[in-house]
Design an enzyme around this catalytic site. Structure first.
Site, short mmCIF file in Angstrom:
data_model
loop_
_atom_site.label_atom_id
_atom_site.label_comp_id
_atom_site.label_asym_id
_atom_site.label_seq_id
_atom_site.Cartn_x
_atom_site.Cartn_y
_atom_site.Cartn_z
N CYS A 92 -6.91 2.05 4.13
CA CYS A 92 -7.54 0.66 4.61
C CYS A 92 -7.13 0.49 6.04
O CYS A 92 -6.45 1.10 6.63
CB CYS A 92 -6.80 -0.36 3.52
SG CYS A 92 -5.38 -0.68 3.89
N GLU A 97 0.83 3.68 2.03
CA GLU A 97 1.22 3.98 3.24
C GLU A 97 2.46 3.33 3.69
O GLU A 97 2.97 3.65 4.67
CB GLU A 97 0.20 3.60 4.15
CG GLU A 97 -1.33 4.65 4.14
CD GLU A 97 -2.12 4.16 2.99
OE1 GLU A 97 -1.80 3.47 2.22
OE2 GLU A 97 -3.24 4.59 3.01
N CYS A 139 0.63 -1.12 0.02
CA CYS A 139 0.02 0.13 -0.16
C CYS A 139 1.01 1.24 0.04
O CYS A 139 2.04 1.24 0.54
CB CYS A 139 -0.87 -0.06 1.25
SG CYS A 139 -2.48 -1.08 1.13
N1 THU Z 1 -4.05 0.84 -1.60
C1 THU Z 1 -3.39 1.73 -0.75
O1 THU Z 1 -1.97 1.61 -1.34
N2 THU Z 1 -3.72 2.29 0.46
C2 THU Z 1 -5.13 2.15 1.00
O2 THU Z 1 -5.15 2.70 2.05
C3 THU Z 1 -6.08 1.57 0.07
C4 THU Z 1 -5.69 0.46 -0.90
C5 THU Z 1 -3.81 0.12 -2.72
C6 THU Z 1 -3.53 -1.16 -2.46
C7 THU Z 1 -3.81 -1.97 -3.86
O3 THU Z 1 -2.55 -1.81 -4.52
C8 THU Z 1 -4.66 -0.97 -4.46
O4 THU Z 1 -4.95 0.23 -3.62
C9 THU Z 1 -6.37 -1.79 -4.36
O5 THU Z 1 -6.51 -2.24 -3.33
#
Ligand code: THU
Length: 130
Positions: free
Chosen positions: A89, A58, A56
């Protein structure tokens, strides 16, 4: 810290989002945060052919936090591929809690909220020292 420029922070998150590597989900994400010494740090999601290993945005942000001098997160924003404000998330709320605690301010679709409202009754480092 007063007079935080949330627009500038969002622009930094959008800039990071433009460098996301999200060929599998097609869902680029960018994040930006202010650190208590005034630094601005950013991150973007980086996916992997082994889907479950995707990082992610973050993850990149907390890595940059430490790799650029550490400190505490004070303000945070997250944007999707259209540049719209996105909620982090669940797992990433926990990542943010480690380095910002309950008072970290998040820009959300419902306004500016402390992390304590986005992750109530959080488990954190303080539990391990009790
Ligand atoms: N994703 C993030 O990078 N951060 C979040 O807080 C929500 C989800 C990304 C993970 C994945 O690469 C894409 O979004 C779809 O879930």
């Amino acid at each position: 810290m007063t007079g935080v420029d949330w627009g500038a922070l969002r622009a930094a998150a959008r800039d990071a989002m433009s460098r996301a590597y999200a060929p599998y989900s097609g869902y680029p994400v960018g994040v930006a945060a202010l650190v208590d010494d005034g630094r601005t740090i950013t991150g973007c999601n980086v996916e992997n052919a082994s889907y479950g290993l995707g990082l992610c945005a973050e993850c990149g942000l907390v890595s940059e936090l430490h790799n650029s001098g550490g400190g505490r997160l004070t303000h945070f924003t997250c944007v999707d591929g259209r540049g719209e404000v996105l909620v982090p998330c669940g797992r990433c709320r926990q990542l943010l809690y480690e380095f910002g605690g309950p008072d970290l301010l998040l820009e959300t679709p419902a306004g500016i909220l402390p992390l304590s409202e986005m992750l109530p009754q959080a488990f954190g480092p303080e539990h391990l020292t009790k």
